[in-house]
Design an enzyme around this catalytic site. Structure first.
Site, PDB file in Angstrom:
ATOM      1  N   HIS A  81      63.279  49.357  77.230  1.00 36.06           N
ATOM      2  CA  HIS A  81      64.091  48.934  76.086  1.00 36.06           C
ATOM      3  C   HIS A  81      63.745  47.467  75.814  1.00 36.06           C
ATOM      4  O   HIS A  81      63.416  46.730  76.741  1.00 36.06           O
ATOM      5  CB  HIS A  81      65.565  49.084  76.476  1.00 36.06           C
ATOM      6  CG  HIS A  81      66.547  48.845  75.378  1.00 36.06           C
ATOM      7  ND1 HIS A  81      66.947  47.588  74.993  1.00 36.06           N
ATOM      8  CD2 HIS A  81      67.232  49.707  74.591  1.00 36.06           C
ATOM      9  CE1 HIS A  81      67.832  47.687  74.016  1.00 36.06           C
ATOM     10  NE2 HIS A  81      68.014  48.962  73.747  1.00 36.06           N
ATOM     11  N   CYS A 112      64.865  50.863  69.991  1.00 37.13           N
ATOM     12  CA  CYS A 112      64.660  49.552  70.634  1.00 37.13           C
ATOM     13  C   CYS A 112      63.572  49.628  71.703  1.00 37.13           C
ATOM     14  O   CYS A 112      63.710  49.030  72.784  1.00 37.13           O
ATOM     15  CB  CYS A 112      65.955  49.005  71.242  1.00 37.13           C
ATOM     16  SG  CYS A 112      67.216  48.690  70.035  1.00 37.13           S
TER      17      CYS A 112
HETATM   18  N1  PMP Z   1      68.342  49.193  78.615  1.00 38.55           N
HETATM   19  C1  PMP Z   1      68.319  50.453  78.193  1.00 38.55           C
HETATM   20  C2  PMP Z   1      67.429  51.444  78.892  1.00 38.55           C
HETATM   21  C3  PMP Z   1      69.134  50.841  77.126  1.00 38.55           C
HETATM   22  O1  PMP Z   1      69.126  52.111  76.723  1.00 38.55           O
HETATM   23  C4  PMP Z   1      69.969  49.882  76.520  1.00 38.55           C
HETATM   24  C5  PMP Z   1      70.872  50.248  75.345  1.00 38.55           C
HETATM   25  N2  PMP Z   1      70.341  51.145  74.445  1.00 38.55           N
HETATM   26  C6  PMP Z   1      69.939  48.580  77.000  1.00 38.55           C
HETATM   27  C7  PMP Z   1      69.120  48.269  78.054  1.00 38.55           C
HETATM   28  C8  PMP Z   1      70.780  47.495  76.400  1.00 38.55           C
HETATM   29  O2  PMP Z   1      72.126  47.751  76.590  1.00 38.55           O
HETATM   30  P1  PMP Z   1      73.241  46.909  75.797  1.00 38.55           P
HETATM   31  O3  PMP Z   1      72.894  47.000  74.354  1.00 38.55           O
HETATM   32  O4  PMP Z   1      74.494  47.601  76.149  1.00 38.55           O
HETATM   33  O5  PMP Z   1      73.185  45.520  76.317  1.00 38.55           O
END
Ligand code: PMP
Length: 407
Positions: free
Chosen positions: A124, A365
């Site tokens: 991500h 993302c």
């Molecule tokens: N890492 C992964 C694998 C995710 O899926 C996400 C959220 N989609 C995040 C990090 C970031 O999480 P947050 O937006 O809750 O900070």
């Protein structure tokens, strides 16, 4: 699967009872954010009705009560991931803040020009960009491990990138696009044999799988409350105490100091050194309730039920002509990413939505991964333990409808 109390569980989630477009809501966007059980909503309400106060700095009744409730949840989180000590549990805004905290503090403390940091192509952005930018700033090399055709991490390739300049490996427990569960225990053991610490992005791990940070022996593990049935704006950074002790604070302000003088400042002890300012106490109360809720059902039971859902969805969806499943790893968490012939994911997702089913479309993302795969994005259905096979049947019917409309 038959004795999993899914009906009872569904009745705990008020939002699931609603209709959208005159159809019962089917919520398959759990990897983006999960819904909240009444127990979590009630805990937040209870906090504001009985305990609300700024914590850690008052002598009066409410402040002491709120502080005790807040620290009680830290003990619950410690137990939930089996950390050794509550000093290793830091409350953050979410996985993103946890990852930025480590990238920033670890980078400043340990990364010098010429050093290297390894991550993977399936990360991500929040476990990719902070490391990439930190490496740019510090003159370090940013290395990215690849994947195979099934969307599994190229573990040998990653291991081959480890050398005496490697300062850290940062990788995800579970891919939010492919569903792949990475062999993190094996990678951590290998990295440690080369004296390299490992950070695990557990944002998609902790809600699906039992996590034991001592058994994994990971150095850092990060996650968000909102993906595990708790509120938004609260998350956790687990770090080994010895490592956290060595890291400089990430943000400066109240709570994180011990003494402040005009010419210097001394910092508070762990975990407070990393919790500057007034924290999200209501979020912590909700997180505590979510953990109690998950423990009541049992993470092993959740993992088993969701594995059955994934199996069912994979079989049913693979039967659809022209579907391309993105991510066919042997070990997967309960999500399916797919494409339907040449139909753009956005178009497919929009029609599926009009049939009352919430799926997510786009790059999720994870643009470096989407670029590698040379696809416009995916449609992603991600399952939670309140979803059912009947809902998956509805998704299959919706996909057939999309296909028909574009034929
Ligand atoms: N890492 C992964 C694998 C995710 O899926 C996400 C959220 N989609 C995040 C990090 C970031 O999480 P947050 O937006 O809750 O900070």
């Amino acid at each position: 699967m038959s004795n999993f109390p899914v009906d009872k569980i569904r009745s705990d989630f008020p939002i699931l009872a609603q209709q959208v477009y005159k159809r019962p809501l089917i919520y398959f966007d759990n990897a983006a954010s999960t819904q909240k059980p009444r127990q979590v909503i009630d805990a937040i309400r209870h906090y504001y009705e009985y305990d609300n106060c700024n914590i850690h700095r008052g002598v009066h009744y409410l402040s002491v009560k709120a502080t005790e409730a807040y620290e009680e949840v830290r003990r619950d989180v410690r137990e939930f991931v089996n950390a050794k000590s509550t000093r290793e549990i830091i409350f953050t805004k979410g996985a993103t803040e946890s990852l930025n905290l480590v990238a920033c503090s670890f980078g400043r403390r340990y990364v010098q020009p010429g050093d290297e940091v390894i991550t993977t192509i399936m990360e991500h952005h929040s476990n990719f960009v902070p490391w990439q930018q930190m490496c740019f700033e510090r003159g370090a090399k940013f290395r990215v491990a690849g994947i195979n055709a099934a969307g599994e991490l190229d573990v040998d390739g990653l291991k081959a990138q480890v050398n005496e300049k490697t300062r850290l490996i940062a990788l995800t427990h579970v891919s939010n696009v492919l569903g792949t569960i990475n062999p993190i225990r094996e990678i951590i053991a290998f990295a440690h044999a080369h004296n390299v610490p490992v950070l695990i992005d557990g944002a998609q791990g902790v809600s699906h799988l039992p996590v034991d940070v001592q058994e994994l022996d990971c150095d850092f593990y990060c996650f968000s409350g909102h993906k595990m049935y708790a509120p938004m704006g609260i998350g956790v950074l687990y770090g080994k105490e010895a490592l956290l002790e060595e890291l400089p604070p990430y943000q400066m302000g109240g709570e994180m100091i011990k003494d402040v003088f005009v010419d210097h400042t001394t910092f508070n002890e762990l975990p407070f050194k990393f919790e500057a300012g007034t924290p999200n106490v209501e979020g912590v109360m909700g997180l505590g309730a979510a953990i109690r809720y998950l423990k009541n059902i049992g993470m092993e039971n959740i993992a088993a039920y969701e594995a059955d859902l994934l199996k069912y969805a994979t079989v049913k969806m693979s039967e659809i002509e022209g579907i391309r499943m993105i991510g066919t790893a042997k070990h997967k968490a309960s999500l399916v990413s797919f494409l339907l012939g040449k139909i753009h994911p956005y178009d497919a997702g929009t029609i599926i939505d009009k049939l009352g089913i919430a799926v997510r479309t786009g790059h999720h993302c994870a643009m470096p991964l989407i670029e590698l795969l040379q696809i416009p994005g995916t449609v992603r259905a991600s399952f939670a333990f309140y979803n059912t096979e009947a809902e998956i049947d509805q998704l299959v019917a919706a996909i057939l409808r999309v296909k028909k409309m574009f034929e």
